[in-house]
Enzyme design. Sequence first.
Site, short mmCIF file in Angstrom:
data_model
loop_
_atom_site.label_atom_id
_atom_site.label_comp_id
_atom_site.label_asym_id
_atom_site.label_seq_id
_atom_site.Cartn_x
_atom_site.Cartn_y
_atom_site.Cartn_z
N GLY A 196 0.84 -1.19 0.00
CA GLY A 196 0.00 0.00 0.00
C GLY A 196 0.87 1.25 0.00
O GLY A 196 1.82 1.35 0.79
N ALA A 197 0.57 2.19 -0.89
CA ALA A 197 1.45 3.34 -1.08
C ALA A 197 1.65 4.14 0.19
O ALA A 197 2.77 4.58 0.50
CB ALA A 197 0.89 4.24 -2.18
N ARG A 236 10.62 -0.32 -4.72
CA ARG A 236 9.40 -0.38 -5.53
C ARG A 236 9.41 0.80 -6.50
O ARG A 236 9.30 1.95 -6.09
CB ARG A 236 8.15 -0.30 -4.64
CG ARG A 236 7.98 -1.42 -3.63
CD ARG A 236 7.69 -2.77 -4.28
NE ARG A 236 6.53 -2.78 -5.13
CZ ARG A 236 5.27 -2.95 -4.70
NH1 ARG A 236 5.03 -3.09 -3.41
NH2 ARG A 236 4.26 -2.98 -5.56
N CYS A 257 -8.45 -3.37 -4.64
CA CYS A 257 -7.22 -3.57 -3.89
C CYS A 257 -7.44 -3.23 -2.41
O CYS A 257 -8.51 -3.50 -1.86
CB CYS A 257 -6.08 -2.76 -4.51
SG CYS A 257 -4.43 -3.34 -4.02
N ASP A 275 -1.24 4.93 -6.35
CA ASP A 275 0.19 4.74 -6.11
C ASP A 275 0.97 5.91 -6.66
O ASP A 275 1.98 6.31 -6.08
CB ASP A 275 0.65 3.43 -6.75
CG ASP A 275 0.26 2.23 -5.90
OD1 ASP A 275 1.05 1.85 -5.02
OD2 ASP A 275 -0.83 1.69 -6.11
N LYS A 312 -3.12 -0.01 -8.67
CA LYS A 312 -3.16 -1.47 -8.76
C LYS A 312 -3.73 -1.93 -10.10
O LYS A 312 -4.74 -1.39 -10.57
CB LYS A 312 -4.00 -2.02 -7.61
CG LYS A 312 -4.39 -3.49 -7.71
CD LYS A 312 -3.22 -4.41 -7.48
CE LYS A 312 -3.70 -5.88 -7.53
NZ LYS A 312 -2.60 -6.82 -7.28
N LYS A 369 1.47 11.49 -3.03
CA LYS A 369 1.38 10.47 -4.08
C LYS A 369 1.39 11.08 -5.48
O LYS A 369 1.30 10.36 -6.47
CB LYS A 369 0.12 9.62 -3.87
CG LYS A 369 0.20 8.76 -2.61
CD LYS A 369 -1.05 7.95 -2.40
CE LYS A 369 -0.97 7.13 -1.11
NZ LYS A 369 -2.22 6.39 -0.83
#
Length: 308
Positions: A18-19, A60, A124, A193, A204, A229
Amino acid sequence: MQQLLDTAEKIRSMEIRGAGRIATAAAKALRDYVEMLETSSFEEFVAKVEKAKSILIETRPTAVSLPNAVMLAGSYDAETVEEARSQILDNATEFIRNADNALDNIGEIGAKRLRDGDTVMTHCNSHAALAIIKTAHKQGKRIKVYATESRPRRQGFITIKELSDAGIDTTLIVDSAVRYTMKNVDTVIVGADSITVNGALVNKIGTSQLALAAHEARVNFISAAETYKFSPSTLFGDLVEIEERDPDEVIPSDKLGDMPDVKISNPAFDVTPSEYIDLIVTEAGAFPPEMAYVIIKEHLGWELKKMG
């Protein structure tokens, strides 16, 4: 360093997922590392801190919350070790506090978009998206939720547990049932994200499927996203890298048996064009995707512009 390496591995392996959770975990790891870091010179301190940042950022590639968190938490303008250490500790603590508060604000702002009796679809497992749903529920609104399974990692199972614990009427659906179910939905709420300068949403894998189905069915589509984000580097032409994960997440290689010509593609994210997004709810307010540039400029600051 070992604690920081452990956190980096948990992010890489999606034990931490999870971001938002990735961002705060990275900020905490960097803060704790810097607090305990012993060096003989300022130059050595800088080198070790920059290496720690790189280790975290490289885990990531798609979730821009990770480099944004590391850069914001790890920023300093000092000439001595203790000055730099103090600034990083303060910045990291402030980032973590603001990240926690952001969810509350997103919940309050986004809940205004939900009416009593609404049915929501989510995808998600997004803390920001769930903050909106849970806040509306706490306000006494009767909210029903359809949650996607979210293959191949099945993060939807985490979502339905959180919603069930909150006492919210929830139905789990397979990803391919999105369009079939959309006729029963009033609003789609997903997380993020990364959000690019033109308001496109990177999230996602399968998110664009929800957005397209919602657009065709004339259902509102909302993204819930903390301001960290948003991707500053896209302002300077950089593309968001789409992470391709291990094929074994889809099917173990030994299960392919005698099919040597079969390959597995496992992209973790996809891109939803801004024209399919009705609103982006942040802790700073609710904005149309066309205002992404303003968020990047005013809420992230130009000090992040060289990130790539």
